[in-house]
Design an enzyme around this catalytic site. Structure first.
Site, PDB file in Angstrom:
ATOM      1  N   HIS A   1      23.506  11.386 -15.154  1.00  0.00           N
ATOM      2  CA  HIS A   1      24.572  11.612 -15.899  1.00  0.00           C
ATOM      3  C   HIS A   1      24.558  12.491 -17.020  1.00  0.00           C
ATOM      4  CE1 HIS A   1      27.551   8.620 -14.879  1.00  0.00           C
ATOM      5  NE2 HIS A   1      26.769   7.689 -14.814  1.00  0.00           N
TER       6      HIS A   1
ATOM      7  N   CYS B   1      27.292  16.226 -15.173  1.00  0.00           N
ATOM      8  CA  CYS B   1      28.622  16.691 -16.005  1.00  0.00           C
ATOM      9  C   CYS B   1      28.210  17.393 -17.126  1.00  0.00           C
ATOM     10  CB  CYS B   1      29.410  15.428 -16.258  1.00  0.00           C
ATOM     11  SG  CYS B   1      30.195  14.531 -14.781  1.00  0.00           S
TER      12      CYS B   1
END
Length: 323
Positions: free
Chosen positions: A86, A139
């Protein structure tokens, strides 16, 4: 010359942010480093969270692994880092400045975030006549090495978002059974996962850094420690004759990277595209710029909204990928 690597794959099992393909990305890159680039097994460090017998990718352990990678390097060595997991953007809380307006962070399994400032400090410690290549399949990964020249991308230009988001693609079709989720954590999800990890219920937007300091103490990000007490932090502009960092990002700072699940397989769209392009070269050298442009073209053809980026010096843009 010694070739050394740190590979980090985080699936966050059992959490609301669970992913499927990150550890697979690391395993695949591990084989690629050995088979294609001639890395020795003993010089590859893996941190994954799906096997408790392995080094766990906590904030402390990742910082230590990166510090050891750079600290043990000699001029001429080849250094490589692959991160799949993440990413999160932390908004300013204390008046600090940033070229994108946020802190781009990677998210360890214990939520002890590592910021773009820290990545920059690690890169600056790389010896002369040595470079470090970082692939970040996460991301908001554009600009993850703070203050690095943008060769391919629009992150520091504050461009608008991609025409389509991963969520919009999901609504349109499942593309022959392919399920895509993004590798981004919303602030709400990150706070929920941090609460679960620390068992503290008083964490909220606006005091995230202070909560991280209280949870992790001296193991927290140096920036988190520095901003305790609401001290303003201004980034210093450092003149670098030769930036030794090379970042290949899965997307721009305001975009998400895809975690793809299909036919029992899971992988990162960016990591998978890298392997496809490398396979197509059949062992021939490919430059960092050629690789990123090839990956961009492939992901656009496959209708993924993310736009990978390249951040490095001019000379490193035209240098061969890894070695």
């Amino acid at each position: 010359m010694v070739k050394k690597a740190v590979l980090i794959g985080i699936n966050y099992p059992g959490t609301e942010g669970e992913l499927r393909g990150c550890v697979n990305d690391v395993k695949r890159m591990h084989r690629c480093l050995v088979d294609r680039f001639g890395f020795s097994e003993e010089n590859i460090t893996e941190l994954i969270d799906t096997d408790k017998s392995k080094i766990q990718p906590t904030g402390k352990n990742i910082r230590q692994a990166l510090s050891e990678l750079v600290g043990s390097a000699n001029p001429g060595d080849v250094l490589f880092v692959h991160y799949s997991g993440h990413g999160v953007r932390l908004p300013p809380e204390t008046g600090e400045d940033d070229d994108t307006g946020f802190d781009e962070c990677i998210v360890p399994c214990d939520m002890n975030n590592i910021t773009d400032d820290e990545i920059r400090e690690i890169v600056d410690k790389v010896p002369e006549d040595c470079s470090i290549t970082i692939v970040s399949d996460s991301c908001h990964s554009g600009g993850l090495i703070d203050a690095t020249k943008e060769q391919i991308g629009e992150s520091t230009k504050k461009a608008g978002k991609a025409v389509k988001t991963i969520e919009e693609i999901e609504q349109e079709e499942r593309r022959n059974g392919v399920h895509v989720v993004n590798r981004s954590l919303s602030l709400e999800s990150m706070i929920n996962m941090l609460k679960q990890e620390t068992r503290k219920d008083d964490i909220e937007v606006g005091s995230i850094r202070r909560s991280l300091l209280h949870a992790f103490g001296e193991d927290a990000s140096p920036k988190v420690q520095e901003t305790e007490g609401l001290k303003a932090v201004t980034k210093k502009q450092v003149v670098r004759k030769k930036d030794k960092g090379i970042l290949l990002s899965g997307c721009q700072t305001d975009q998400t990277s895809g975690d793809v699940r299909t036919k029992g397989q899971a992988y990162g769209a960016f990591s998978d595209a890298i392997q496809i392009i490398l396979d197509e070269t059949k062992g021939k050298k490919i430059t960092n710029k050629e690789l990123v442009l090839g990956v961009r073209e492939l992901l656009e053809y496959e209708w993924y909204p993310q736009q990978p980026g390249l951040y490095c010096s001019d000379s490193n843009a035209d240098a061969p990928f890894i070695c």
